[in-house]
Enzyme design. Structure first.
Site, PDB file in Angstrom:
ATOM      1  N   GLY A 253      41.939 -19.519  -6.387  1.00  0.00           N
ATOM      2  CA  GLY A 253      41.724 -19.831  -7.789  1.00  0.00           C
ATOM      3  C   GLY A 253      41.514 -21.321  -7.983  1.00  0.00           C
ATOM      4  O   GLY A 253      41.094 -22.035  -7.072  1.00  0.00           O
ATOM      5  N   ARG A 254      41.844 -21.813  -9.174  1.00  0.00           N
ATOM      6  CA  ARG A 254      41.664 -23.238  -9.463  1.00  0.00           C
ATOM      7  C   ARG A 254      42.821 -24.097  -8.954  1.00  0.00           C
ATOM      8  O   ARG A 254      42.653 -25.297  -8.724  1.00  0.00           O
ATOM      9  CB  ARG A 254      41.530 -23.425 -10.988  1.00  0.00           C
ATOM     10  CG  ARG A 254      40.314 -22.748 -11.600  1.00  0.00           C
ATOM     11  CD  ARG A 254      39.010 -23.376 -11.148  1.00  0.00           C
ATOM     12  NE  ARG A 254      38.896 -24.752 -11.574  1.00  0.00           N
ATOM     13  CZ  ARG A 254      38.486 -25.130 -12.786  1.00  0.00           C
ATOM     14  NH1 ARG A 254      38.151 -24.220 -13.695  1.00  0.00           N
ATOM     15  NH2 ARG A 254      38.404 -26.400 -13.101  1.00  0.00           N
TER      16      ARG A 254
ATOM     17  N   GLU B  98      42.717 -26.846  -6.210  1.00  0.00           N
ATOM     18  CA  GLU B  98      42.017 -28.096  -6.509  1.00  0.00           C
ATOM     19  C   GLU B  98      42.992 -29.217  -6.817  1.00  0.00           C
ATOM     20  O   GLU B  98      42.756 -30.368  -6.434  1.00  0.00           O
ATOM     21  CB  GLU B  98      41.070 -27.891  -7.695  1.00  0.00           C
ATOM     22  CG  GLU B  98      39.930 -26.930  -7.421  1.00  0.00           C
ATOM     23  CD  GLU B  98      39.065 -26.711  -8.642  1.00  0.00           C
ATOM     24  OE1 GLU B  98      39.314 -27.370  -9.684  1.00  0.00           O
ATOM     25  OE2 GLU B  98      38.140 -25.870  -8.581  1.00  0.00           O
TER      26      GLU B  98
ATOM     27  N   CYS C 170      40.667 -17.441  -0.485  1.00  0.00           N
ATOM     28  CA  CYS C 170      39.802 -18.059  -1.481  1.00  0.00           C
ATOM     29  C   CYS C 170      39.817 -19.589  -1.357  1.00  0.00           C
ATOM     30  O   CYS C 170      39.617 -20.142  -0.300  1.00  0.00           O
ATOM     31  CB  CYS C 170      40.215 -17.575  -2.870  1.00  0.00           C
ATOM     32  SG  CYS C 170      39.029 -17.883  -4.189  1.00  0.00           S
ATOM     33  N   HIS C 171      40.086 -20.290  -2.449  1.00  0.00           N
ATOM     34  CA  HIS C 171      40.084 -21.747  -2.442  1.00  0.00           C
ATOM     35  C   HIS C 171      41.343 -22.351  -1.813  1.00  0.00           C
ATOM     36  O   HIS C 171      41.477 -23.569  -1.740  1.00  0.00           O
ATOM     37  CB  HIS C 171      39.914 -22.281  -3.871  1.00  0.00           C
ATOM     38  CG  HIS C 171      38.534 -22.084  -4.409  1.00  0.00           C
ATOM     39  ND1 HIS C 171      38.085 -20.854  -4.852  1.00  0.00           N
ATOM     40  CD2 HIS C 171      37.495 -22.937  -4.568  1.00  0.00           C
ATOM     41  CE1 HIS C 171      36.840 -20.959  -5.267  1.00  0.00           C
ATOM     42  NE2 HIS C 171      36.447 -22.209  -5.102  1.00  0.00           N
TER      43      HIS C 171
ATOM     44  N   TYR D 179      36.677 -18.831   0.374  1.00  0.00           N
ATOM     45  CA  TYR D 179      35.550 -18.628  -0.523  1.00  0.00           C
ATOM     46  C   TYR D 179      34.385 -19.470   0.024  1.00  0.00           C
ATOM     47  O   TYR D 179      34.593 -20.603   0.461  1.00  0.00           O
ATOM     48  CB  TYR D 179      35.903 -19.027  -1.954  1.00  0.00           C
ATOM     49  CG  TYR D 179      34.849 -18.565  -2.939  1.00  0.00           C
ATOM     50  CD1 TYR D 179      34.715 -17.225  -3.252  1.00  0.00           C
ATOM     51  CD2 TYR D 179      33.960 -19.484  -3.495  1.00  0.00           C
ATOM     52  CE1 TYR D 179      33.722 -16.787  -4.115  1.00  0.00           C
ATOM     53  CE2 TYR D 179      32.962 -19.052  -4.357  1.00  0.00           C
ATOM     54  CZ  TYR D 179      32.844 -17.707  -4.661  1.00  0.00           C
ATOM     55  OH  TYR D 179      31.849 -17.277  -5.504  1.00  0.00           O
TER      56      TYR D 179
END
Length: 202
Positions: free
Chosen positions: A98-99, A102, A128-129, A148
């Protein structure tokens, strides 16, 4: 004391999951529930947050655009004070995507925790991320992994060996103590291999 002994007899493990605001909804909820269902315990921790607080989740979907869409998800519980997290108290680590990766990748203590799990050769599941965090932690050199697709350049710059995700993003890659997947469609395969690894550690 009786409960602790019973857990040891059953081979129950303690798992830590790193979350932050706008973690991907399915990638946090699914491993959390699957770990509990398998008889293990799991703590969700987030920098600066206390037990009893929450993080906001985001739902990433694949709807035919050039990239995923993002929608607001749920409030996901944080179960331990960030200051109390100690890698030595856990048998394995989960890093959802997800975010949140980051901003989690910018947190020095997050990176140190990840490095400690790898130094101890404990099982680590990332999807994913989450690969952004693995790249910054410099733990993928020479390791086969997936994430991802947009994270591929970062993993390759960190000398990871890119394993191309399946077209449906529903596969999994296992290399030593590391279990990686590309996105939430891979959750069943991702958690199957992670939980198998925990069982093998008994």
């Amino acid at each position: 004391m009786v409960q602790i002994n019973r857990e040891k007899m059953m081979g129950a493990k303690r798992v830590l999951m790193l979350v932050g605001d706008f973690v991907e909804d399915y990638e946090a909820i699914f491993p959390y529930q699957a770990t509990l269902m398998a008889g293990h315990s799991i703590d969700s921790a987030s920098p600066g947050k206390k037990a009893g607080s929450t993080v906001a989740t985001a739902i990433h979907d694949f709807e035919g655009h050039q990239t995923y869409t993002e929608k607001r998800g749920h409030q996901f519980p944080v179960t331990i004070d960030w200051e109390k997290v100690d890698a030595a108290n856990y048998d394995a680590l989960v890093i959802p995507g997800g975010r949140s990766p980051e901003h989690l990748q910018l947190n020095d203590r997050v990176i140190e925790l990840v490095q400690q799990f790898f130094a101890a050769n404990k099982p680590v599941a990332s999807t994913c991320h989450g690969g952004l965090i693995l790249a910054v932690a410099d733990v993928v050199k020479g390791r086969k992994c997936q994430s991802y697709p947009s994270v591929r350049p970062e993993l390759q710059r960190a000398c990871g060996i890119w394993d191309e995700p399946t077209p449906g993003l529903d596969g999994v890659t296992v290399d030593g103590n590391l279990v990686t997947a590309a996105a939430w469609p891979g959750n069943p395969a991702w958690m199957r291999e992670f939980l198998r690894m925990l069982k093998d550690e008994c």
